[in-house]
Motif scaffolding. Structure first.
Motif, PDB file in Angstrom:
ATOM      1  N   LYS A  71       0.848  -1.200   0.000  1.00 19.61           N
ATOM      2  CA  LYS A  71       0.000   0.000   0.000  1.00 19.61           C
ATOM      3  C   LYS A  71       0.878   1.242   0.000  1.00 19.61           C
ATOM      4  O   LYS A  71       1.187   1.812   1.041  1.00 19.61           O
ATOM      5  CB  LYS A  71      -0.918  -0.025   1.219  1.00 19.61           C
ATOM      6  N   GLY A  72       1.298   1.660  -1.185  1.00 20.03           N
ATOM      7  CA  GLY A  72       2.233   2.771  -1.343  1.00 20.03           C
ATOM      8  C   GLY A  72       3.403   2.315  -2.181  1.00 20.03           C
ATOM      9  O   GLY A  72       3.791   1.133  -2.150  1.00 20.03           O
TER      10      GLY A  72
ATOM     11  N   SER B   5      -3.434   3.629  -1.560  1.00 18.23           N
ATOM     12  CA  SER B   5      -2.817   4.487  -0.545  1.00 18.23           C
ATOM     13  C   SER B   5      -3.572   5.802  -0.421  1.00 18.23           C
ATOM     14  O   SER B   5      -4.196   6.271  -1.379  1.00 18.23           O
ATOM     15  CB  SER B   5      -1.353   4.759  -0.908  1.00 18.23           C
TER      16      SER B   5
END
Length: 216
Positions: free
Chosen positions: A132-133, A204
């Motif tokens: 996530k990112g 994100s």
């Protein structure tokens, strides 16, 4: 054995298109990283487009350097850069050779090899946070500068490849300002070039650019 349709590698022609076509079309595709311990696969849920000479937010805006050389093509190669002195981020080069366009891979869902990704992402509170990112995604897949220039469309074995997956439908795709980009490049009215799958928990959170403080 014939691979099922969703496991077929994307051909170079997929990437040899304008970056604003390729970027949203990558959502739902499967990125596979082959490691010595086995494969890790991520379903892409968030990306950002960067359009070289037309884009002040792009690393290639001012022309070629040793750092951004891979961005100038050919398409289908992986551009990896080091940022903030501690993180790697990965991109997929697209568009015609010499154009320096690329798509930053911002987030995804680990759909295979989660046990391997967890070993590299010990701070993740759950599997939704594994990739996530952009830095987390690269960390989970063990991607560093050694993979800069990898041909994701090469025949045979390659450390990174993108599979057909299940592309997101047009009603699932959202777009808006890019995360953490300064100046005109971060203006969502001019460059609404971050794309994501709506309501996906692995996407994100948006963060505007915050200037770094200079040490006195």
């Amino acid at each position: 054995m014939i691979a099922p349709p969703d496991r077929m590698p994307l051909p170079r022609e997929f990437f040899d298109r304008p970056v604003l076509e390729v970027a949203p079309d990558l959502l739902g595709r499967i990125l596979v990283r082959m490691t010595p311990d086995g494969p890790i696969a991520v379903r892409l849920t968030e990306v950002e487009a960067y359009d070289g000479p037309n884009d002040p937010g792009s690393h290639a805006y001012r022309g070629p350097t040793a750092r951004n050389a891979v961005m100038f093509g050919p398409p289908g190669h992986v551009y990896v850069y080091f940022t903030y002195g501690m993180w790697h981020c990965m991109n997929l080069v697209c568009g015609p050779e010499g154009r320096a366009c690329a798509v930053l891979l911002r987030a995804g869902e680990v759909v295979e090899g989660a046990e391997l990704a967890r070993k590299r992402r010990l701070s993740a509170r759950n599997d939704k946070e594994l990739a996530k990112g952009p830095a987390r995604l690269a960390t989970a897949l063990d991607v560093g500068r050694a993979l800069d220039g990898t041909d994701a469309c090469a025949p045979g074995e390659t450390p990174l490849r993108v599979l057909t997956g299940t592309p997101a439908t047009s009603d699932q795709v959202r777009n808006g300002p890019r995360t953490g980009v300064a100046g005109e490049g971060g203006d969502g009215e001019i460059h609404p070039w971050r794309y994501w799958v709506a309501d996906d928990p692995t996407v994100s959170p948006y963060r505007a650019h915050v200037p770094r403080r200079r040490r006195s």
